[in-house]
Design an enzyme around this catalytic site. Structure first.
Site, short mmCIF file in Angstrom:
data_model
loop_
_atom_site.label_atom_id
_atom_site.label_comp_id
_atom_site.label_asym_id
_atom_site.label_seq_id
_atom_site.Cartn_x
_atom_site.Cartn_y
_atom_site.Cartn_z
N GLU A 258 0.86 -1.19 0.00
CA GLU A 258 0.00 0.00 0.00
C GLU A 258 0.89 1.22 0.00
OE1 GLU A 258 -2.66 0.58 3.24
OE2 GLU A 258 -3.62 -1.38 3.05
N GLU A 307 -13.76 5.74 -0.38
CA GLU A 307 -14.67 4.82 0.31
C GLU A 307 -15.37 5.58 1.43
OE1 GLU A 307 -12.71 0.78 0.93
OE2 GLU A 307 -11.01 2.03 0.32
N LYS A 310 -15.43 4.18 5.14
CA LYS A 310 -14.19 3.78 5.80
C LYS A 310 -14.06 4.52 7.13
CE LYS A 310 -9.59 2.37 4.37
NZ LYS A 310 -8.69 2.85 5.41
N GLU A 316 -9.07 9.22 5.47
CA GLU A 316 -9.23 7.82 5.08
C GLU A 316 -10.27 7.65 3.97
OE1 GLU A 316 -7.52 5.16 6.02
OE2 GLU A 316 -6.24 6.31 7.37
#
Length: 336
Positions: A258, A307, A310, A316
């Site tokens: 990541e 997202e 999340k 985030e």
């Protein structure tokens, strides 16, 4: 020297040259959103953008089925909550592999047993037994030559990271047996690396140019080996290489499982900064690092979409390369 022999040598040289100058760039496919496109549309989006690798955080059957025949290679995750059961029971690992791996094996490159587990976490004692049981299950299905088993760590497992050569693992009793297992089975260590979080937590010492690959000069010279660093990403990767060397694995391959930069929701989280990070990163990983020059780094960008469900800090929810309606945030990126 016979001509066929000369041709063979040239072909081997070219293959090695390609291996060390090209990096596989993948993208993580997180699904913590209520407005994301369907799995088939996602796979088509990967293909239309030339994205040849995907990280999936769990055994999502719809995504696994959509990937079949796509040519996209998969990093398939064992969720942290399932590690203990796979560790304690070989038959559970056999069933997991039979259900989620064997039917989709042509697409799978890695199985990731756990994400960002620390020595103090409840799952920590189960990571190594689960790695062994999953590998045994792969072996029973003659898949160990095609699929590597590893775990994904974050850089908080590293201490004394400045300069990079001083780095070491914080808890060697936890990580060293895992590293030994990976080395024995020629698996890479998967590492999540975020210059963004390093920068925002230490802005007094880290410039944004160093974090975004935009510095035009050497920022750090490691006094122990003379290596020069112009960007923070290379320094962070080399800190992991240095720590690996101290537990007897100096030649272990690192795959960046990541990395990313948010486009909103926090300090320095802008579309301009995120676009700069991704574009520069994708060029940089092809070159290797000061400790491993020419050794390209397989890298997975986080993440495919914003997202909205999340948890955690607002940033985030702003890591997507694409908005949920499949609009690219940063123009056409070169994933080759």
């Amino acid at each position: 020297m016979a001509v066929p022999t000369l041709l063979l040598i040239i072909m081997v040289f070219l293959s090695l040259s390609l291996r060390f100058t090209e990096a596989q760039i993948g993208v993580c496919y997180g699904k913590l959103g209520n407005d994301l496109p369907g799995e088939k549309d996602v796979v088509n989006l990967y293909r239309s953008n030339g994205i040849g690798a995907m990280r999936l955080y769990g055994h999502d059957l719809a995504a696994l089925q959509a990937l079949q025949g796509s040519g996209i290679k998969l990093m398939l995750g064992v969720p942290n909550g399932e590690i203990a059961s796979l560790a304690s029971d070989q038959s559970a690992a056999m069933q997991w592999v039979k259900t989620y791996v064997v039917p989709f094996a042509s697409s799978i490159k890695y199985i990731v047993v756990g994400n960002e587990i620390h020595a103090s976490d409840q799952q920590a004692p189960s990571v190594l037994p689960a790695l062994k049981n999953v590998r045994n299950a792969l072996n029973s299905n003659t898949l160990t030559s095609k699929i590597k088993v590893s775990t994904s760590i974050d850089t908080t497992l590293i201490i004394n990271s400045f300069p990079p050569s001083k780095s070491e693992f914080k808890d060697t009793s936890y990580i060293t047996p895992i590293i030994q297992f990976l080395a024995t089975n020629e698996s890479p260590l998967l590492v999540n690396i975020y210059t963004y979080f390093a920068y925002v937590s230490n802005k007094q010492s880290i410039s944004i140019e160093y974090a975004l690959f935009t510095s035009t000069r050497t920022v750090v010279t490691d006094p122990n080996n003379g290596k020069n660093y112009q960007n923070l990403f290379d320094a962070m990767v080399d800190s992991v290489y240095a720590a690996l060397g101290k537990v007897g694995a100096p030649n272990m391959v690192i795959t960046v499982s990541e990395t990313g930069w948010p486009s909103g929701g926090g300090d320095a989280a802008t579309v301009a900064n995120a676009g700069t990070y991704y574009k520069n990163l994708m060029n940089q990983v092809k070159k290797g690092t000061p400790l491993k020059p020419g050794q390209a780094i397989e890298t997975y960008l986080f993440a495919m979409f914003d997202e909205n469900n999340k948890p955690g800090a607002n940033t985030e929810r702003h890591f997507g390369l694409f908005t949920p309606d499949k609009t690219p945030k940063y123009g056409q990126l070169n994933f080759s």
